[in-house]
Enzyme design. Structure first.
Site, PDB file in Angstrom:
ATOM      1  N   HIS A   1      25.101  22.945   7.132  1.00 14.81           N
ATOM      2  CA  HIS A   1      24.713  23.372   8.479  1.00 14.81           C
ATOM      3  C   HIS A   1      23.759  24.559   8.401  1.00 14.81           C
TER       4      HIS A   1
ATOM      5  N   ASP B   1       4.127  -7.627  -4.391  1.00 14.44           N
ATOM      6  CA  ASP B   1       3.655  -8.274  -3.152  1.00 14.44           C
ATOM      7  C   ASP B   1       3.258  -9.732  -3.344  1.00 14.44           C
TER       8      ASP B   1
ATOM      9  N   GLY C   1       2.408  -3.721  14.080  1.00 15.90           N
ATOM     10  CA  GLY C   1       3.350  -3.531  12.965  1.00 15.90           C
ATOM     11  C   GLY C   1       3.175  -2.144  12.379  1.00 15.90           C
TER      12      GLY C   1
ATOM     13  N   LEU D   1      -5.955   2.888 -11.514  1.00 16.91           N
ATOM     14  CA  LEU D   1      -4.590   2.339 -11.507  1.00 16.91           C
ATOM     15  C   LEU D   1      -3.862   2.682 -10.199  1.00 16.91           C
ATOM     16  N   GLY D   2      -2.730   2.039  -9.972  1.00 15.55           N
ATOM     17  CA  GLY D   2      -1.920   2.362  -8.786  1.00 15.55           C
ATOM     18  C   GLY D   2      -2.045   1.371  -7.638  1.00 15.55           C
TER      19      GLY D   2
ATOM     20  N   THR E   1      -2.983  -1.101  -4.434  1.00 16.65           N
ATOM     21  CA  THR E   1      -3.152  -0.847  -3.005  1.00 16.65           C
ATOM     22  C   THR E   1      -2.492   0.466  -2.631  1.00 16.65           C
TER      23      THR E   1
ATOM     24  N   GLU F   1      -6.450  -4.273 -15.100  1.00 12.71           N
ATOM     25  CA  GLU F   1      -6.679  -3.889 -13.691  1.00 12.71           C
ATOM     26  C   GLU F   1      -8.167  -3.933 -13.403  1.00 12.71           C
ATOM     27  N   LYS F   2      -8.519  -4.585 -12.282  1.00 13.23           N
ATOM     28  CA  LYS F   2      -9.947  -4.795 -11.984  1.00 13.23           C
ATOM     29  C   LYS F   2     -10.563  -3.737 -11.090  1.00 13.23           C
TER      30      LYS F   2
HETATM   31  P1  FAD Z   1      -0.914  -3.958  -5.391  1.00  9.50           P
HETATM   32  O1  FAD Z   1      -0.596  -2.543  -5.187  1.00  9.50           O
HETATM   33  O2  FAD Z   1      -1.749  -4.646  -4.372  1.00  9.50           O
HETATM   34  O3  FAD Z   1      -1.620  -4.045  -6.807  1.00  9.50           O
HETATM   35  C1  FAD Z   1      -2.194  -5.184  -7.316  1.00  9.50           C
HETATM   36  C2  FAD Z   1      -3.341  -4.793  -8.222  1.00  9.50           C
HETATM   37  O4  FAD Z   1      -3.759  -5.933  -8.937  1.00  9.50           O
HETATM   38  C3  FAD Z   1      -4.561  -4.294  -7.472  1.00  9.50           C
HETATM   39  O5  FAD Z   1      -4.934  -3.003  -7.905  1.00  9.50           O
HETATM   40  C4  FAD Z   1      -5.653  -5.319  -7.799  1.00  9.50           C
HETATM   41  O6  FAD Z   1      -6.933  -4.735  -7.957  1.00  9.50           O
HETATM   42  C5  FAD Z   1      -5.154  -5.889  -9.097  1.00  9.50           C
HETATM   43  N1  FAD Z   1      -5.608  -7.261  -9.361  1.00  9.50           N
HETATM   44  C6  FAD Z   1      -5.555  -8.333  -8.528  1.00  9.50           C
HETATM   45  N2  FAD Z   1      -6.008  -9.441  -9.144  1.00  9.50           N
HETATM   46  C7  FAD Z   1      -6.362  -9.053 -10.402  1.00  9.50           C
HETATM   47  C8  FAD Z   1      -6.891  -9.739 -11.521  1.00  9.50           C
HETATM   48  N3  FAD Z   1      -7.135 -11.055 -11.480  1.00  9.50           N
HETATM   49  N4  FAD Z   1      -7.139  -9.037 -12.640  1.00  9.50           N
HETATM   50  C9  FAD Z   1      -6.883  -7.697 -12.702  1.00  9.50           C
HETATM   51  N5  FAD Z   1      -6.374  -7.003 -11.672  1.00  9.50           N
HETATM   52  C10 FAD Z   1      -6.111  -7.678 -10.540  1.00  9.50           C
HETATM   53  N6  FAD Z   1       4.485   0.543   0.930  1.00  9.50           N
HETATM   54  C11 FAD Z   1       5.460   1.477   0.937  1.00  9.50           C
HETATM   55  O7  FAD Z   1       6.504   1.264   0.346  1.00  9.50           O
HETATM   56  N7  FAD Z   1       5.295   2.671   1.593  1.00  9.50           N
HETATM   57  C12 FAD Z   1       4.170   2.961   2.274  1.00  9.50           C
HETATM   58  O8  FAD Z   1       4.048   4.038   2.859  1.00  9.50           O
HETATM   59  C13 FAD Z   1       3.133   1.991   2.301  1.00  9.50           C
HETATM   60  N8  FAD Z   1       1.991   2.237   2.957  1.00  9.50           N
HETATM   61  C14 FAD Z   1       1.009   1.294   2.956  1.00  9.50           C
HETATM   62  C15 FAD Z   1      -0.144   1.559   3.684  1.00  9.50           C
HETATM   63  C16 FAD Z   1      -1.164   0.637   3.728  1.00  9.50           C
HETATM   64  C17 FAD Z   1      -2.405   0.952   4.516  1.00  9.50           C
HETATM   65  C18 FAD Z   1      -1.046  -0.583   3.003  1.00  9.50           C
HETATM   66  C19 FAD Z   1      -2.144  -1.589   3.009  1.00  9.50           C
HETATM   67  C20 FAD Z   1       0.115  -0.851   2.282  1.00  9.50           C
HETATM   68  C21 FAD Z   1       1.148   0.081   2.269  1.00  9.50           C
HETATM   69  N9  FAD Z   1       2.332  -0.159   1.567  1.00  9.50           N
HETATM   70  C22 FAD Z   1       3.330   0.777   1.594  1.00  9.50           C
HETATM   71  C23 FAD Z   1       2.551  -1.393   0.797  1.00  9.50           C
HETATM   72  C24 FAD Z   1       2.284  -1.157  -0.699  1.00  9.50           C
HETATM   73  O9  FAD Z   1       0.970  -0.682  -0.850  1.00  9.50           O
HETATM   74  C25 FAD Z   1       2.473  -2.449  -1.481  1.00  9.50           C
HETATM   75  O10 FAD Z   1       3.732  -2.996  -1.222  1.00  9.50           O
HETATM   76  C26 FAD Z   1       2.346  -2.198  -2.983  1.00  9.50           C
HETATM   77  O11 FAD Z   1       1.086  -1.664  -3.275  1.00  9.50           O
HETATM   78  C27 FAD Z   1       2.568  -3.498  -3.760  1.00  9.50           C
HETATM   79  O12 FAD Z   1       2.369  -3.292  -5.114  1.00  9.50           O
HETATM   80  P2  FAD Z   1       1.857  -4.467  -6.074  1.00  9.50           P
HETATM   81  O13 FAD Z   1       1.766  -3.853  -7.413  1.00  9.50           O
HETATM   82  O14 FAD Z   1       2.672  -5.668  -5.888  1.00  9.50           O
HETATM   83  O15 FAD Z   1       0.402  -4.836  -5.544  1.00  9.50           O
HETATM   84  P1  NAI Z   2       3.385  -6.210   9.795  1.00 10.80           P
HETATM   85  O1  NAI Z   2       3.936  -7.502   9.374  1.00 10.80           O
HETATM   86  O2  NAI Z   2       4.190  -4.987   9.673  1.00 10.80           O
HETATM   87  O3  NAI Z   2       2.968  -6.287  11.335  1.00 10.80           O
HETATM   88  C1  NAI Z   2       2.042  -7.196  11.825  1.00 10.80           C
HETATM   89  C2  NAI Z   2       2.221  -7.283  13.318  1.00 10.80           C
HETATM   90  O4  NAI Z   2       1.145  -8.023  13.848  1.00 10.80           O
HETATM   91  C3  NAI Z   2       3.507  -7.986  13.722  1.00 10.80           C
HETATM   92  O5  NAI Z   2       4.181  -7.212  14.670  1.00 10.80           O
HETATM   93  C4  NAI Z   2       3.002  -9.311  14.313  1.00 10.80           C
HETATM   94  O6  NAI Z   2       3.821  -9.797  15.347  1.00 10.80           O
HETATM   95  C5  NAI Z   2       1.640  -8.915  14.821  1.00 10.80           C
HETATM   96  N1  NAI Z   2       0.688 -10.008  14.923  1.00 10.80           N
HETATM   97  C6  NAI Z   2       0.483 -11.017  14.039  1.00 10.80           C
HETATM   98  N2  NAI Z   2      -0.513 -11.819  14.472  1.00 10.80           N
HETATM   99  C7  NAI Z   2      -0.957 -11.290  15.646  1.00 10.80           C
HETATM  100  C8  NAI Z   2      -1.962 -11.653  16.571  1.00 10.80           C
HETATM  101  N3  NAI Z   2      -2.731 -12.714  16.367  1.00 10.80           N
HETATM  102  N4  NAI Z   2      -2.139 -10.894  17.663  1.00 10.80           N
HETATM  103  C9  NAI Z   2      -1.352  -9.798  17.876  1.00 10.80           C
HETATM  104  N5  NAI Z   2      -0.394  -9.419  17.034  1.00 10.80           N
HETATM  105  C10 NAI Z   2      -0.203 -10.143  15.932  1.00 10.80           C
HETATM  106  O7  NAI Z   2       1.976  -6.098   9.034  1.00 10.80           O
HETATM  107  P2  NAI Z   2       0.964  -4.884   8.843  1.00 10.80           P
HETATM  108  O8  NAI Z   2       1.200  -3.818   9.843  1.00 10.80           O
HETATM  109  O9  NAI Z   2      -0.379  -5.496   8.750  1.00 10.80           O
HETATM  110  O10 NAI Z   2       1.370  -4.322   7.424  1.00 10.80           O
HETATM  111  C11 NAI Z   2       1.400  -5.183   6.278  1.00 10.80           C
HETATM  112  C12 NAI Z   2       2.445  -4.763   5.312  1.00 10.80           C
HETATM  113  O11 NAI Z   2       2.075  -3.575   4.640  1.00 10.80           O
HETATM  114  C13 NAI Z   2       3.768  -4.447   5.988  1.00 10.80           C
HETATM  115  O12 NAI Z   2       4.532  -5.606   6.128  1.00 10.80           O
HETATM  116  C14 NAI Z   2       4.401  -3.499   5.027  1.00 10.80           C
HETATM  117  O13 NAI Z   2       5.128  -4.252   4.110  1.00 10.80           O
HETATM  118  C15 NAI Z   2       3.228  -2.838   4.326  1.00 10.80           C
HETATM  119  N6  NAI Z   2       3.091  -1.461   4.808  1.00 10.80           N
HETATM  120  C16 NAI Z   2       4.129  -0.589   4.677  1.00 10.80           C
HETATM  121  C17 NAI Z   2       4.047   0.695   5.136  1.00 10.80           C
HETATM  122  C18 NAI Z   2       5.214   1.590   5.008  1.00 10.80           C
HETATM  123  O14 NAI Z   2       6.141   1.251   4.293  1.00 10.80           O
HETATM  124  N7  NAI Z   2       5.229   2.754   5.644  1.00 10.80           N
HETATM  125  C19 NAI Z   2       2.828   1.207   5.758  1.00 10.80           C
HETATM  126  C20 NAI Z   2       1.811   0.210   5.880  1.00 10.80           C
HETATM  127  C21 NAI Z   2       1.945  -1.052   5.396  1.00 10.80           C
END
Ligand code: FAD
Ligand code: NAI
Length: 488
Positions: A467, A318, A186, A41-42, A44, A36-37
């Site tokens: 309830h 992802d 979104g 850990l954990g 995004t 992990e870079k």
């Molecule tokens: P990531 O969590 O992105 O982890 C990938 C890791 O790999 C990173 O830590 C990165 O540093 C590391 N890495 C990348 N390249 C390298 C390399 N070459 N060498 C070593 N390490 C590397 N999902 C939900 O289900 N519920 C939520 O409430 C939710 N809220 C979110 C809110 C926000 C603001 C965002 C941005 C996302 C949210 N998500 C949520 C989405 C969720 O964060 C991701 O779906 C999830 O983190 C994906 O896990 P992952 O392990 O695939 O990738």
């Molecule tokens: P998103 O895909 O949910 O929404 C992006 C929105 O932007 C869409 O409605 C799209 O139509 C709109 N859009 C795209 N291009 C546009 C433009 N040029 N102008 C105006 N609108 C435009 O993506 P978002 O909100 O960035 O989140 C990314 C991902 O992160 C989500 O798909 C979700 O998987 C994850 N996430 C999950 C959360 C949760 O589970 N509670 C919380 C936050 C993120």
């Protein structure tokens, strides 16, 4: 890291997909290393996603409630102040507690944690540029790619995470912006927009499509939550595209016009949040060194067992297909290890819940009405409003509804959509129902032997719900799908 020893499994990326796979592999007796870079850990989710955003959502909701929702409950409060620095500290302590917890779990399950950036040297060797300086290599019989995703940039706007921000900047602002424009309505736009709107920003969300909520949200549900968020003070411009942005001045200017073309308007903001989706992240991973390509969306192509075209290299989370959700990444982490150790694994992609943590929350699982119409499936709908639910009434928190969709012929549940307080917890019952292939009612029978044999015959609407609880609305919506609810 030892350069000589070959691991059974090397995992690149310690996000949810990667760390869960690492722990599962350790528990299964594999020799495993996780690279992990980030220095933590954990991924995004724990560092800049799910966890910090939910901390801010929770505390900004409390603040908003104390300001606007106490008097009629018989509570008088004095001066209410916001301390952003402390709110951020509270967020950071949740994050560090959890990320450190994973380090502990790594130790407990014999996972070697390598802090650095990994890149493929060949099909079995990963070169690691160590955070503390220097380089090493690790060899793996098997390798998992779990490098996650990153925010999609908006052409013409330079992200500085201060004036022009992604979600990473939105969880770390030091001041409350007067005006915030959110590009993309979104999940990120609505969650982070809610946080800053509750704290006092004037938030305008610009969405290209005709509905908010991102992919998967039922159109009727989307309309209703939009009304609720509008009542809370957020403004929406739907069917609107941002044509260009200018971040050269003190404020940021974005030009918007109707998606189908029309008069242009210039919006002025202190902060612009770019939330138009996320894209898989594979930069610097050296995929070219092993001849692995990504598809047109940047995803690593895999088969049903998460194998790339090089069978001992798998991809999860992802960085590959499917919804970008932490719990989906987690399921894949476990399943991919099971494919490796047992030859079989399981993820039901038809039953992965989605939750938007606004207030009220929005949660759903399965299919929505527009998808079923497009697929020509005949269905029935049952709804139940929280305004008729006793617990919601005692809580003075009655916005929202539960909506059941079931197959018109078989009554099998096809989708469940909820707006309401704690919808994110309630959807677990819906997910279980869907996973078990439940129906909204199930047919009762007077044949006792048969009914005990066919335990699946009596389903959601015939299951006792305590309830007074919010989940009674869940049961009553199931009832309304084939007959009438009792309390509405
Ligand atoms: P990531 O969590 O992105 O982890 C990938 C890791 O790999 C990173 O830590 C990165 O540093 C590391 N890495 C990348 N390249 C390298 C390399 N070459 N060498 C070593 N390490 C590397 N999902 C939900 O289900 N519920 C939520 O409430 C939710 N809220 C979110 C809110 C926000 C603001 C965002 C941005 C996302 C949210 N998500 C949520 C989405 C969720 O964060 C991701 O779906 C999830 O983190 C994906 O896990 P992952 O392990 O695939 O990738
Ligand atoms: P998103 O895909 O949910 O929404 C992006 C929105 O932007 C869409 O409605 C799209 O139509 C709109 N859009 C795209 N291009 C546009 C433009 N040029 N102008 C105006 N609108 C435009 O993506 P978002 O909100 O960035 O989140 C990314 C991902 O992160 C989500 O798909 C979700 O998987 C994850 N996430 C999950 C959360 C949760 O589970 N509670 C919380 C936050 C993120």
């Amino acid at each position: 890291a030892s350069e000589s020893e070959e691991k059974d499994l090397v995992i690149i990326g310690g996000g949810v997909a990667g760390y869960v796979a690492a722990i599962k592999a350790g528990q299964s007796g594999l020799k495993v290393a996780c690279i992990e870079k980030r220095g933590s850990l954990g991924g995004t989710c724990l560092n800049v996603g799910c966890i910090p955003s939910k901390s801010l959502l929770n505390n900004s909701h409390l603040y908003h409630q104390i300001l606007h929702d106490t008097k009629h409950r018989g509570i008088t409060v004095g001066e209410v102040k916001i301390d952003i620095a402390q709110m951020m500290k509270a967020k950071e302590s949740s994050v560090t507690g959890l990320t450190k917890g994973i380090e502990f779990l790594f130790k407990k399950n014999n996972v070697e944690y390598i802090k650095g950036t990994g890149a493929f040297q060949d099909e079995h060797t990963v070169a690691v540029n160590l955070i503390d300086g220097g380089e090493t290599t690790v060899r793996g019989k098997n390798i998992f790619i779990s490098t996650g995703s990153e925010a999609t940039p908006f052409p013409g706007l330079t992200i500085d995470e201060k004036k022009v921000i992604t979600s990473t900047g939105a969880i770390a602002l030091q001041e409350i912006p007067k005006k915030m424009v959110v590009i993309g309505g979104g999940i990120i736009g609505l969650e982070m927009g809610s946080v800053w709107s509750r704290l006092g920003s004037e938030v305008t969300v610009v969405e290209f499509l005709g509905q908010i909520g991102g992919p998967g949200m039922d159109a009727e549900i989307s309309k209703q939550i939009q009304k609720m968020l509008t009542k809370q003070g957020m403004k929406f411009k739907l069917n609107t595209k941002v044509t260009q942005g200018d971040d050269s001045g003190e404020s940021v200017k974005v030009n918007v016009e109707a998606a189908k073309g029309g008069k242009e308007e210039v919006l002025d903001a202190d902060v612009v949040l770019v939330a138009i989706g996320r894209r898989p992240y594979t930069a610097g991973l050296g995929l070219e060194n092993i001849g692995l390509e990504t598809d047109e969306k940047g995803r690593i192509v895999i088969d049903q067992e998460y194998r790339t075209k090089i069978p001992h290299i798998r991809a999860i989370g992802d960085v590959t297909f499917g919804p970008m959700l932490a719990h989906k990444a987690e399921e894949e982490g476990v399943a991919a290890v099971e494919y490796l150790t047992k030859g079989y694994g399981h993820v039901n992609y038809g039953a992965i819940p989605s939750v938007m943590y606004t207030h009220p929350e929005v949660a759903w699982v399965g299919q929505n009405e527009q998808e079923l119409k497009a697929a020509n499936v005949k269905y029935r709908v049952g709804t139940f409003p929280f305004s008729a639910n006793s617990r919601a009434k005692t809580n003075l928190d009655t916005e929202g509804l539960v909506k059941f969709i079931s197959d018109a012929e078989t009554d099998r549940i096809l989708g469940i959509h909820i707006i309401g307080p704690n919808a994110g917890e309630m959807i677990a019952e819906g997910t279980l129902a869907l996973e078990y292939g439940a129906s909204s009612e199930g047919k009762p029978t007077n044949n006792y032997k048969l009914s005990t044999l066919l335990i699946i015959t009596l389903d959601v609407a015939r299951t006792s719900h305590a309830h007074p609880t919010l989940s009674e609305a869940f049961k009553e919506a199931a009832m309304a799908t084939y007959d009438k609810a009792i309390h509405y």
